[in-house]
Design a protein around this motif. Structure first.
Motif, mmCIF file in Angstrom:
data_model
loop_
_atom_site.group_PDB
_atom_site.id
_atom_site.type_symbol
_atom_site.label_atom_id
_atom_site.label_comp_id
_atom_site.label_asym_id
_atom_site.label_seq_id
_atom_site.Cartn_x
_atom_site.Cartn_y
_atom_site.Cartn_z
ATOM 1 N N GLN A 216 0.825 -1.208 0.000
ATOM 2 C CA GLN A 216 0.000 0.000 0.000
ATOM 3 C C GLN A 216 0.860 1.260 0.000
ATOM 4 N N ASP A 217 1.743 1.381 0.985
ATOM 5 C CA ASP A 217 2.566 2.588 1.111
ATOM 6 C C ASP A 217 3.953 2.410 0.499
ATOM 7 N N PHE A 218 4.347 1.200 0.287
ATOM 8 C CA PHE A 218 5.594 0.888 -0.416
ATOM 9 C C PHE A 218 5.451 -0.500 -1.021
ATOM 10 N N GLY A 219 6.278 -0.787 -2.014
ATOM 11 C CA GLY A 219 6.157 -2.093 -2.644
ATOM 12 C C GLY A 219 7.272 -2.341 -3.637
ATOM 13 N N SER A 228 12.432 -3.607 -8.807
ATOM 14 C CA SER A 228 12.250 -2.177 -8.565
ATOM 15 C C SER A 228 11.495 -1.991 -7.258
ATOM 16 N N TRP A 229 11.682 -0.815 -6.668
ATOM 17 C CA TRP A 229 11.044 -0.505 -5.374
ATOM 18 C C TRP A 229 10.423 0.875 -5.441
ATOM 19 N N ARG A 230 9.263 1.030 -4.849
ATOM 20 C CA ARG A 230 8.571 2.323 -4.783
ATOM 21 C C ARG A 230 8.178 2.618 -3.346
ATOM 22 N N GLY A 231 8.559 3.812 -2.885
ATOM 23 C CA GLY A 231 8.129 4.278 -1.577
ATOM 24 C C GLY A 231 7.235 5.481 -1.724
ATOM 25 N N ARG A 232 7.058 6.221 -0.655
ATOM 26 C CA ARG A 232 6.182 7.397 -0.714
ATOM 27 C C ARG A 232 6.840 8.562 -1.445
ATOM 28 N N SER A 233 8.163 8.679 -1.314
ATOM 29 C CA SER A 233 8.836 9.817 -1.952
ATOM 30 C C SER A 233 10.068 9.406 -2.742
ATOM 31 N N THR A 234 10.408 8.125 -2.726
ATOM 32 C CA THR A 234 11.625 7.644 -3.375
ATOM 33 C C THR A 234 11.303 6.394 -4.173
ATOM 34 N N SER A 235 12.063 6.184 -5.240
ATOM 35 C CA SER A 235 11.916 4.942 -5.997
ATOM 36 C C SER A 235 13.278 4.528 -6.544
ATOM 37 N N LEU A 257 14.188 -0.755 2.856
ATOM 38 C CA LEU A 257 14.262 0.481 2.067
ATOM 39 C C LEU A 257 13.239 1.503 2.542
ATOM 40 N N CYS A 258 12.082 1.018 2.996
ATOM 41 C CA CYS A 258 11.095 1.945 3.567
ATOM 42 C C CYS A 258 11.635 2.594 4.834
ATOM 43 N N ALA A 259 12.267 1.790 5.699
ATOM 44 C CA ALA A 259 12.846 2.334 6.930
ATOM 45 C C ALA A 259 13.923 3.362 6.615
ATOM 46 N N LEU A 260 14.754 3.079 5.639
ATOM 47 C CA LEU A 260 15.822 4.018 5.285
ATOM 48 C C LEU A 260 15.259 5.283 4.655
ATOM 49 N N GLU A 261 14.154 5.158 3.914
ATOM 50 C CA GLU A 261 13.495 6.355 3.387
ATOM 51 C C GLU A 261 12.996 7.224 4.538
ATOM 52 N N CYS A 262 12.434 6.590 5.554
ATOM 53 C CA CYS A 262 11.939 7.340 6.713
ATOM 54 C C CYS A 262 13.062 8.040 7.469
#
Length: 424
Positions: A216-219, A228-235, A257-262
């Motif tokens: 939902q919020d990343f994948g 490939s990876w997609r987060g809320r503000s980074t891909s 990767l979501c944690a590192l984006e945060c």
């Protein structure tokens, strides 16, 4: 002066119960030690399966980015020192003994558990080392686990499945609620599996912790061996496959990767660091393949799978790597585990089973374990009193082209890995 071995033996006898969940003893002792919450970012990882992989991936990427990282994991496979690592190096005996002396002097009348001693020692070692980031693996549950004395800047729950039900509750909702206890108000809370118990969301909402859900919020999306990876503000596109085995590692890496984006404002990482971390990560005992040519060309596969969900993942990995020969199990499972569930998840994965005994109060007699597994359809060819004896039997039994799978517990895989290393 006590040696490290003396300290560990004494710690095993200090508290009347091996497991005694709660934070009061931890907090009192930490207060007497004048310990303060870390100034550097802390990532805490809980979950039924995937914790070790997630910790390893996080640490490897951050180290590739140039950060000095302290990691705390449990249990160990061969050496207690494996549990506390700074920049990829196990803590020394001398550092552990010094930490234990400080803890013993500060604990007053509190009879700390073995794991509480372990956790406090890790926090003292990290404080002395001046690390840039700390990655903590929860031992059991989350809310009342001693690791939860530390406030996480980002909390990851990797997955929820049935395990430790005597301590955490009879269903995934109860277990999810306990594991979500590592969340903190206003701090990112990440759930790294597709199916999330509603209790995870309820705890996050109650605390005011922003929740990030896989799917939902990343994948992630796979393209062969790249992804490939997609987060809320980074891909990121065209990422290398995580070096750890199993398709579930894409979920684990995605949560990392979501944690590192945060944490990107405090711990920025480059694309090169992410690539290097994914390529170079290692984690012994998780579908670890050891190829031996003597006395015959046989692959040994080591996996600590000790609950039905992990056993199901192991079965899937074995099925995705077919072999021309037989698949021989060397199996040891503790008595408080779901033995029938583990065996059922593995189905017809093995042509022959060698059942081994394990040490400690939680063990089940080897003949009793063999009888239970045989009743489920396992073809038992031998029992052995110890892991080493079981490995000897497997080596004698296996022919060129066969593979030996050692699984069921850290207490099974650790001695097997040591046995293999002595013969490499």
């Amino acid at each position: 002066m006590r040696s490290l071995a003396d300290w560990l033996r004494w710690q095993e006898t200090l508290h009347p119960s091996a497991i005694d969940l709660g934070l009061d003893r931890m907090r009192r002792t930490l207060q007497r030690l004048s310990w303060r919450q870390p100034a550097c970012p802390v990532i805490t990882v809980a979950g039924t399966n995937g914790k070790g992989s997630t910790v390893a991936l996080t640490s490897q990427i951050l180290r590739a980015a140039g950060y000095r990282v302290g990691t705390f994991t449990s249990p160990h496979l061969i050496r207690y020192n494996e549990r506390i690592v700074i920049d990829g190096r196990e803590v020394s005996d001398a550092s552990l003994v010094a930490a234990f002396e400080r803890i013993d002097a500060a604990r007053d009348s509190d009879t700390l558990t073995f794991f509480e001693f372990n956790t406090i020692a890790a926090l003292l070692v990290f404080d002395t080392a001046g690390v840039d980031a700390i990655v903590l693996e929860v031992g059991l549950g989350g809310r009342l686990d001693s690791v939860n004395a530390v406030d996480a800047d980002v909390a990851i729950v990797t997955s929820i499945a049935l395990d430790h039900c005597d301590w955490l509750g009879p269903d995934v909702e109860s277990i999810g609620r306990e594991k979500a206890g590592i969340f903190r108000a206003g701090k990112p809370a990440i759930f790294g599996s597709r199916e999330m118990p509603s209790s995870i969301g309820a705890v996050a909402q109650q605390l005011g912790a922003p929740l990030y859900r896989l799917g939902q919020d990343f994948g992630w999306q796979r393209d062969g061996d790249r992804w490939s990876w997609r987060g809320r503000s980074t891909s990121y596109d065209d990422l290398p496959r995580p070096a750890l085995q199993g398709d579930l590692q894409f979920d684990n890496a995605s949560a990392v990767l979501c944690a590192l984006e945060c944490l990107s404002s405090r711990l920025p990482v480059t694309r090169d660091a992410i690539d290097a971390g994914l390529r170079n990560v290692t984690l012994p005992g998780r579908f670890q393949v050891v190829r031996r040519t003597e006395p015959a060309a046989v692959d040994w596969i080591l996996d600590v799978a000790h609950n039905p969900a992990a056993a199901q993942a192991l079965a899937g990995q074995l099925a995705s790597r077919p072999t021309s020969g037989r698949t021989i199990a060397v199996c040891g499972i503790l008595g408080d585990k779901d033995i029938e569930g583990i065996a059922g998840a593995l189905g017809n994965s093995f042509d022959a089973w060698i059942i081994i005994g394990l040490p400690g109060a939680r063990s089940v007699p080897v003949d009793g374990l063999a009888q239970r597994l045989a009743g489920l359809g396992a073809r038992i060819v031998k029992t052995a009193a110890t892991v080493a004896e079981g490995c000897e039997v497997a080596q004698t039994t296996a022919r060129a082209g066969d593979r030996v799978v050692v699984f069921g517990s850290f207490l099974t895989v650790g001695p097997a890995l040591e046995w293999l290393q002595a013969r490499s």
